[in-house]
Scaffold this motif. Structure first.
Motif, PDB file in Angstrom:
ATOM      1  N   ALA A 150       0.843  -1.212   0.000  1.00 45.63           N
ATOM      2  CA  ALA A 150       0.000   0.000   0.000  1.00 45.63           C
ATOM      3  C   ALA A 150       0.870   1.250   0.000  1.00 45.63           C
ATOM      4  CB  ALA A 150      -0.925  -0.005   1.212  1.00 45.63           C
ATOM      5  N   ALA A 151       1.915   1.236   0.815  1.00 44.80           N
ATOM      6  CA  ALA A 151       2.757   2.443   0.942  1.00 44.80           C
ATOM      7  C   ALA A 151       3.422   2.782  -0.393  1.00 44.80           C
ATOM      8  CB  ALA A 151       3.814   2.227   2.027  1.00 44.80           C
ATOM      9  N   VAL A 152       3.937   1.772  -1.076  1.00 44.52           N
ATOM     10  CA  VAL A 152       4.591   2.026  -2.373  1.00 44.52           C
ATOM     11  C   VAL A 152       3.565   2.552  -3.369  1.00 44.52           C
ATOM     12  CG1 VAL A 152       5.611   0.863  -4.380  1.00 44.52           C
ATOM     13  CG2 VAL A 152       6.530   0.461  -2.093  1.00 44.52           C
ATOM     14  N   THR A 153       2.393   1.951  -3.371  1.00 43.00           N
ATOM     15  CA  THR A 153       1.371   2.357  -4.345  1.00 43.00           C
ATOM     16  C   THR A 153       0.906   3.782  -4.064  1.00 43.00           C
ATOM     17  OG1 THR A 153       0.729   0.045  -4.432  1.00 43.00           O
ATOM     18  CG2 THR A 153      -0.825   1.633  -5.381  1.00 43.00           C
ATOM     19  N   ILE A 154       0.694   4.114  -2.789  1.00 46.02           N
ATOM     20  CA  ILE A 154       0.250   5.474  -2.436  1.00 46.02           C
ATOM     21  C   ILE A 154       1.337   6.485  -2.792  1.00 46.02           C
ATOM     22  CG2 ILE A 154      -0.266   6.992  -0.472  1.00 46.02           C
ATOM     23  CD1 ILE A 154      -1.753   4.626   0.809  1.00 46.02           C
ATOM     24  N   GLU A 155       2.590   6.148  -2.501  1.00 45.80           N
ATOM     25  CA  GLU A 155       3.665   7.119  -2.799  1.00 45.80           C
ATOM     26  C   GLU A 155       3.763   7.366  -4.308  1.00 45.80           C
ATOM     27  OE1 GLU A 155       7.346   6.704  -0.642  1.00 45.80           O
ATOM     28  OE2 GLU A 155       8.476   7.795  -2.178  1.00 45.80           O
ATOM     29  N   ARG A 156       3.673   6.294  -5.097  1.00 42.54           N
ATOM     30  CA  ARG A 156       3.775   6.484  -6.554  1.00 42.54           C
ATOM     31  C   ARG A 156       2.605   7.332  -7.052  1.00 42.54           C
ATOM     32  NH1 ARG A 156       4.986   1.092  -9.736  1.00 42.54           N
ATOM     33  NH2 ARG A 156       5.890   2.561 -11.236  1.00 42.54           N
ATOM     34  N   GLN A 157       1.447   7.083  -6.478  1.00 39.32           N
ATOM     35  CA  GLN A 157       0.239   7.798  -6.893  1.00 39.32           C
ATOM     36  C   GLN A 157       0.341   9.284  -6.519  1.00 39.32           C
ATOM     37  OE1 GLN A 157      -2.198   9.466  -6.237  1.00 39.32           O
ATOM     38  NE2 GLN A 157      -4.184   8.849  -6.589  1.00 39.32           N
ATOM     39  N   ILE A 158       0.811   9.546  -5.292  1.00 41.40           N
ATOM     40  CA  ILE A 158       0.944  10.936  -4.808  1.00 41.40           C
ATOM     41  C   ILE A 158       1.965  11.701  -5.660  1.00 41.40           C
ATOM     42  CG2 ILE A 158       2.186  12.160  -2.959  1.00 41.40           C
ATOM     43  CD1 ILE A 158      -0.439  11.982  -2.042  1.00 41.40           C
ATOM     44  N   VAL A 159       3.072  11.040  -5.946  1.00 41.44           N
ATOM     45  CA  VAL A 159       4.134  11.697  -6.725  1.00 41.44           C
ATOM     46  C   VAL A 159       3.610  12.045  -8.119  1.00 41.44           C
ATOM     47  CG1 VAL A 159       6.338  11.214  -7.876  1.00 41.44           C
ATOM     48  CG2 VAL A 159       6.088  10.753  -5.435  1.00 41.44           C
ATOM     49  N   ARG A 160       2.940  11.101  -8.743  1.00 37.60           N
ATOM     50  CA  ARG A 160       2.379  11.368 -10.085  1.00 37.60           C
ATOM     51  C   ARG A 160       1.332  12.470 -10.004  1.00 37.60           C
ATOM     52  NH1 ARG A 160       2.610   5.557 -11.120  1.00 37.60           N
ATOM     53  NH2 ARG A 160       0.582   5.420 -10.136  1.00 37.60           N
ATOM     54  N   GLY A 161       0.507  12.422  -8.955  1.00 34.72           N
ATOM     55  CA  GLY A 161      -0.572  13.415  -8.797  1.00 34.72           C
ATOM     56  C   GLY A 161      -0.013  14.818  -8.640  1.00 34.72           C
ATOM     57  N   ILE A 162       1.026  14.970  -7.824  1.00 36.51           N
ATOM     58  CA  ILE A 162       1.601  16.310  -7.620  1.00 36.51           C
ATOM     59  C   ILE A 162       2.296  16.769  -8.895  1.00 36.51           C
ATOM     60  CG2 ILE A 162       3.398  17.573  -6.339  1.00 36.51           C
ATOM     61  CD1 ILE A 162       2.271  16.360  -3.840  1.00 36.51           C
ATOM     62  N   ALA A 163       2.997  15.859  -9.554  1.00 33.23           N
ATOM     63  CA  ALA A 163       3.639  16.225 -10.834  1.00 33.23           C
ATOM     64  C   ALA A 163       2.575  16.760 -11.795  1.00 33.23           C
ATOM     65  CB  ALA A 163       4.361  15.019 -11.430  1.00 33.23           C
ATOM     66  N   GLY A 164       1.459  16.052 -11.901  1.00 29.54           N
ATOM     67  CA  GLY A 164       0.391  16.466 -12.816  1.00 29.54           C
ATOM     68  C   GLY A 164      -0.176  17.824 -12.414  1.00 29.54           C
ATOM     69  N   ALA A 165      -0.368  18.018 -11.101  1.00 31.91           N
ATOM     70  CA  ALA A 165      -0.942  19.287 -10.630  1.00 31.91           C
ATOM     71  C   ALA A 165       0.006  20.459 -10.900  1.00 31.91           C
ATOM     72  CB  ALA A 165      -1.244  19.193  -9.134  1.00 31.91           C
ATOM     73  N   LEU A 166       1.296  20.172 -11.064  1.00 31.55           N
ATOM     74  CA  LEU A 166       2.272  21.239 -11.354  1.00 31.55           C
ATOM     75  C   LEU A 166       2.502  21.402 -12.848  1.00 31.55           C
ATOM     76  CD1 LEU A 166       5.005  20.477  -8.638  1.00 31.55           C
ATOM     77  CD2 LEU A 166       3.216  22.216  -8.580  1.00 31.55           C
ATOM     78  N   GLY A 167       1.765  20.634 -13.645  1.00 31.98           N
ATOM     79  CA  GLY A 167       1.936  20.725 -15.098  1.00 31.98           C
ATOM     80  C   GLY A 167       3.044  19.826 -15.630  1.00 31.98           C
TER      81      GLY A 167
END
Ligand SMILES: Cc1ncc(COP(=O)(O)O)c(C=O)c1O
Length: 470
Positions: free
Chosen positions: A112-129
């Protein structure tokens, strides 16, 4: 029974006590000093007792009151350095992360931790363009910058097998100290960091960058990367990313963007961060402008294979045996770290609880506070701004006589006095050789009323110093 056994009822009772201590601290923040009135000797004495051979059990917690009393509390009036305010929902997640004690090395240790971290990182990258970027969380900006430059070095002048080769990195003279430190640690050497001049707004001058690269090529040296700052540590200046990216493309150099202080403000004011997505690597600090409790740094990169080229070196004992790519994923293939805590839980829970819109709004409020303070400074006879206010850092000083050592000493004494008075906390910067008082707003607790107290506090501190009352 194991000597460390803790009955569940005892855990509940300790946890309730700790939660009460935390809630009382939060409830009373407004009345606390921005820095405790303590001296080194007093703090050393408070914690000087030898480690106990026999446990104190619940009485061990009695000393927490003293820890809090001798700490800098996260008050609304702390404006020093670039230090986020510690969002409490995230802090609760940190407690649970420690109880769960995941080792976020790889999916096989922490699904779960690996999946959440990958998801959060991608999400923030996307939110920053920066759609399509991946990356990982780390201890902070210095680590993220080190990893970004390690990727640059490996992509341009591979060193992992036979050692470092000479190469030159370019950054503005305002670059954060973690970049020269990374140059030293990577074997590139601090002398091979070219510090390029800046314009009147402390932004890197792209023409001077071109000239420096040409001079190095002429001299037979090998340029390898440019570090652009997206929010310099002193003044929050945003280097002209599109122009710098054009130079990097043309010269085939790696572009690392140090966005530790500023780039998360792209959530609120994306128009000021055009060109962020041109970075090959981008470092961010959620423990600064996403208000997360320390520690929480982040490195984003465009190319996961480039990260693996830099970092993948896996012992058989750690190799994944899973054929499924999700289950085979390992952060240690793309990062310097092996054992890693579950940092993503705080970010994930805090973002779920408040929503991105609340963070955008908090960042906008910080930006407004900075403009308000700049306006209040302009409205005085005796204070002057020393730099444009592009993000949330405000650099100013008490004006007395000509620029020079006497003014620097006076302002250093005023800063000392401001901190002694305890109502607000400022830090300092050196701008074109001049000592500046500096307030940086990355604090979700600060109100308009708090901001309005800064100028009177500085003026009172100046009066104290000038009258010899400090
Ligand atoms: C622009 C910049 N880069 C890097 C850093 C280093 O970040 P950390 O303190 O998380 O190591 C800072 C810290 O203030 C910063 O402002």
């Amino acid at each position: 029974m194991n000597a460390l056994h803790l009955p569940n009822a005892e855990f509940r009772s300790l946890a309730a006590r700790v939660t009460d201590i935390a809630a009382d601290l939060l409830a009373g923040l407004d009345d606390l000093r921005a820095f405790p009135a303590v001296r080194g000797e007093q703090v050393a004495r408070a914690f000087g007792a030898p480690l106990p051979e026999e446990g104190l059990r619940a009485r061990a917690l009695d000393a927490l009151g003293e820890v809090l009393a001798l700490s800098r509390a996260p008050t609304p009036r702390f404006y020093g350095y670039v230090l986020g305010s510690g969002e409490p929902v995230a802090a609760l997640a940190d407690l649970l992360a420690s109880i769960l004690n995941q080792n976020v090395t790889a999916w096989r240790s922490a699904p779960a931790a690996v999946t959440i971290e990958r998801q959060i990182v991608r999400g923030i990258a996307g939110a920053l363009g920066c759609e399509g970027f991946s990356g990982s969380l780390c201890g902070g900006g210095s680590m993220a910058n080190l990893m970004g430059l390690a990727m640059a070095r490996e992509a341009q002048l591979p060193a992992n097998e036979s050692g470092a080769q000479p190469g030159v990195v370019y950054a503005s003279s305002e670059v954060h100290m973690s970049i020269p430190k990374a140059m030293a640690l990577l074997g590139l050497g601090r002398e091979n960091l070219r510090l390029i001049g800046t314009d009147e707004g402390y932004r890197l001058d792209p023409q001077a960058l071109r000239t420096a690269i040409a001079a190095d090529r002429c001299a037979g040296r090998k340029p390898l990367a440019v570090v652009a700052s997206s929010g310099t540590v002193n003044t929050g200046a945003i280097d002209p990313l599109p122009d710098i990216a054009a130079v990097c493309r043309e010269q085939q150099l790696w572009l690392h963007v140090d966005g530790e202080y500023g780039a998360l403000a792209a959530l609120a004011i994306p128009e000021q961060f055009t060109g962020l997505s041109a970075a090959d690597s981008l470092s961010l600090d959620p423990h600064k402008w996403l208000y997360q409790p320390l520690d929480c740094g982040m490195l984003l990169f465009r190319s996961a294979p480039a990260a693996r080229t830099a970092f993948s070196f896996t012992g058989d004992y750690a190799k994944s045996l899973a054929p499924d790519p999700l289950e085979a994923f390992a952060f240690f293939d793309e990062s310097l770290e092996l054992s890693r805590r579950f940092r993503a839980l705080k970010l994930w829970l805090s973002l779920r609880y408040h929503g991105l819109a609340a963070f955008r709004s908090a960042i906008r409020t910080d930006l407004r506070h900075a403009q308000n303070l700049a306006g209040l400074i302009r409205g005085t006879q005796t204070l002057e701004l020393l730099a444009p206010v592009e993000l949330s850092a405000v650099c100013f000083r008490y004006r007395q006589g000509e620029p020079g050592a006497a003014g620097d000493e006076l302002n250093a004494a005023i800063l000392k006095r401001v901190i002694e008075r305890g109502r607000v906390y400022l830090s300092n910067a050196t701008l074109r050789g001049r000592f500046a008082l500096r307030a940086c707003f990355v604090n979700h607790r600060t109100t308009d009323q708090d901001v309005s107290e800064i100028v009177p506090e500085v003026l009172q501190a100046a009066r104290d110093v000038l009258s010899g009352c400090s």
